[in-house]
Design a protein around this motif. Structure first.
Motif, PDB file in Angstrom:
ATOM      1  N   UNK A 357       0.909  -1.237   0.165  1.00 38.13           N
ATOM      2  CA  UNK A 357      -0.149   0.072   0.091  1.00 38.13           C
ATOM      3  C   UNK A 357       0.914   1.189   0.195  1.00 38.13           C
ATOM      4  N   UNK A 358       1.998   1.197   0.744  1.00 33.59           N
ATOM      5  CA  UNK A 358       2.935   2.429   0.807  1.00 33.59           C
ATOM      6  C   UNK A 358       3.331   2.830  -0.568  1.00 33.59           C
ATOM      7  N   UNK A 359       3.386   1.823  -1.693  1.00 35.35           N
ATOM      8  CA  UNK A 359       3.854   2.042  -2.857  1.00 35.35           C
ATOM      9  C   UNK A 359       2.810   2.914  -3.830  1.00 35.35           C
ATOM     10  N   UNK A 360       1.801   2.548  -3.444  1.00 30.33           N
ATOM     11  CA  UNK A 360       0.768   3.248  -4.399  1.00 30.33           C
ATOM     12  C   UNK A 360       0.325   4.515  -3.561  1.00 30.33           C
ATOM     13  N   UNK A 361       0.204   4.781  -2.160  1.00 33.03           N
ATOM     14  CA  UNK A 361      -0.341   5.879  -1.511  1.00 33.03           C
ATOM     15  C   UNK A 361       0.335   7.163  -1.724  1.00 33.03           C
ATOM     16  N   UNK A 362      -0.647   8.094  -2.007  1.00 35.63           N
ATOM     17  CA  UNK A 362       0.033   9.553  -1.879  1.00 35.63           C
ATOM     18  C   UNK A 362       0.077   9.836  -0.400  1.00 35.63           C
ATOM     19  N   UNK A 363      -0.944   9.567   0.576  1.00 34.87           N
ATOM     20  CA  UNK A 363      -0.938   9.710   2.136  1.00 34.87           C
ATOM     21  C   UNK A 363      -1.551   8.441   2.224  1.00 34.87           C
ATOM     22  N   UNK A 364      -1.028   7.970   3.833  1.00 37.53           N
ATOM     23  CA  UNK A 364      -1.645   6.806   4.301  1.00 37.53           C
ATOM     24  C   UNK A 364      -1.887   7.005   5.670  1.00 37.53           C
ATOM     25  N   UNK A 365      -3.267   6.659   6.263  1.00 35.68           N
ATOM     26  CA  UNK A 365      -3.560   6.956   7.720  1.00 35.68           C
ATOM     27  C   UNK A 365      -3.911   5.523   8.120  1.00 35.68           C
ATOM     28  N   UNK A 366      -3.490   5.140   9.544  1.00 35.10           N
ATOM     29  CA  UNK A 366      -3.674   3.843  10.032  1.00 35.10           C
ATOM     30  C   UNK A 366      -4.631   4.156  11.248  1.00 35.10           C
ATOM     31  N   UNK A 367      -5.632   3.314  11.120  1.00 34.44           N
ATOM     32  CA  UNK A 367      -6.745   3.478  12.314  1.00 34.44           C
ATOM     33  C   UNK A 367      -7.133   2.209  12.883  1.00 34.44           C
ATOM     34  N   UNK A 368      -7.532   2.248  14.046  1.00 33.73           N
ATOM     35  CA  UNK A 368      -8.283   1.073  14.590  1.00 33.73           C
ATOM     36  C   UNK A 368      -9.728   1.089  14.649  1.00 33.73           C
TER      37      UNK A 368
END
Length: 433
Positions: A357-368
């Protein structure tokens, strides 16, 4: 006895505390006490790691287009618990769930006191489905999706007309084994004596296990890329188009509206399944196959829930699922900035999923999210090497923040656990109102 749907549902969910208890003994006992409903229905059995739900919906729609009444048993649910037992794609009613729970309750109470132990939540729901389709609402055919594995899954007491194994991935490794061959062995447990088996298993060691089991069971086997092949596959703006070939036929320009090569493979399994069922159901024809494929949709699988702003939800909850998702993103949306929100269960291996996912993400947010096995967002955040990563324990707030920032030409992709996607869909419904 239960007097309301809510009471019945609370009781069913309370059985979660029994966890996962592989084995068919409890199912067999319940079936005996219910007068063996599983023997009264014509079924198709679908197992595999990814693509089970999509394959169910392709085959269901083909059979419906052929004028058949089709029951389905699937898991998990996305919007409503009742989805798990559906008729022609429509969940059964609250009143029917209540009636089924009251039918099972005394049997479960009795079993709780026995040495064998009480059934789990999934076993109870499976037993409810058998009783429903056999005695409450008779179907022409019922499609059963395996819950976990295959060999010891509670659905594996049926004698189906045919079985399908979709793709195989390294998922639920603590229960099913940590190699493709070990997992394939569990999945191959649904292969029955002299019953056709269709498979899209690609790893050679896993494929060998499937073929060996089919041969031992004298089951005719149809393998993707060997006995039938996908040809001339290309993406149109609103659909995927492909040619499906076997020694007996060549289907040209088959079209599906669910995106990705993996969905083309799932659809091909359904077409071969429909071909094999034609001897029993003569109304299945080319028209029903084409229409059934094109009309198929499955919630939570690259589902565009809003076009403006552009928001997609996808239940990619293992490495192979994320790989298929990334493939769609790269092929279909290379020009878009992709803002990702991701949540997962703690028993999943997420490092490789996050790396992809890191490879295609412009930004990435991790949630629970509020689920017993949900992974803390901090752990997911630590596994990411993205320069523009965030972490937020309030997933609703994270979605709203991303929507505020989202420019017209960009995409918000919400992905991960199907349990998470289920909550997001409910939130989105209210948000739209």
């Amino acid at each position: 006895m239960f007097h309301s749907y809510e009471e019945a549902l609370n009781w069913i969910h309370s059985r979660l505390r029994f966890g996962i208890k592989p084995g068919l003994t409890r199912m067999e006992m319940m079936m005996e006490k219910l007068n063996h409903p599983e023997k009264q229905i014509k079924t198709v059995h679908i197992g595999g790691t990814n693509g089970k739900g999509s394959t169910v919906t392709y085959l269901r729609n083909i059979l419906q287009q052929a004028g058949l009444t089709v029951g389905t048993f699937t898991s998990p649910y996305i919007e409503q618990f009742n989805e798990r037992i559906s008729v022609n794609g429509k969940p059964i009613s609250d009143e029917e769930i209540l009636s089924l729970a009251n039918k099972l309750f005394p049997i479960v109470e009795e079993m709780d006191k026995m040495e064998i132990g009480g059934p789990t939540e999934f076993e109870i729901i499976t037993a409810m489905s058998f009783y429903y389709f056999a005695y409450m609402n008779k179907m022409d055919i019922v499609i059963y999706e395996v819950g976990l594995g295959g060999r010891f899954d509670s659905t594996n007491i049926i004698s189906p007309l045919l079985s399908i194994i979709t793709s195989i991935g390294l998922d639920h490794t603590a229960i099913l084994g940590d190699t493709y061959a070990q997992i394939a062995f569990e999945k191959a447990g649904i292969i029955k004596k002299k019953t056709p088996i269709i498979a899209a298993v690609k790893q050679i060691d896993a494929q060998n296990v499937i073929v060996k089991q089919a041969n031992e069971m004298e089951a005719p086997i149809y393998l993707l890329d060997k006995d039938f092949t996908i040809d001339e596959y290309y993406s149109k703006p609103s659909c995927e188009s492909f040619v499906l070939k076997s020694p007996l036929f060549r289907w040209t320009d088959l079209q599906i509206t669910m995106f990705g090569k993996h969905q083309v493979e799932n659809a091909s399994l359904a077409v071969i399944g429909a071909q094999l069922l034609r001897d029993m159901f003569e109304s299945i024809n080319e028209d029903s196959i084409r229409k059934g494929l094109f009309q198929s949709k499955w919630p939570g699988r690259f589902e565009i829930i809003s076009k403006s702003p552009f928001v997609v939800v996808d239940g990619a909850h293992n490495e192979e699922g994320v790989e298929a998702l990334v493939d769609v993103l790269v092929k279909r949306y290379p020009e878009k900035n992709i803002n990702i929100i991701f949540a997962a269960l703690s028993d999943k291996k997420t490092d490789k999923m996050i790396a992809k996912l890191d490879q295609v993400a412009t930004t990435i947010t991790f949630v629970t999210f509020d689920y017993p096995r949900a992974s803390p967002s901090t752990l997911l955040y630590e596994e990411s090497n993205h320069l523009l990563k965030e972490q937020n324990d309030n997933w609703k707030e994270a979605i709203l923040k991303q929507l505020e920032r989202l420019e017209e030409e960009n995409m918000l992709l919400i992905t991960g656990s199907l349990y998470f996607i289920s909550e997001v869909k409910a939130f989105w419904k209210n948000f739209k109102k």
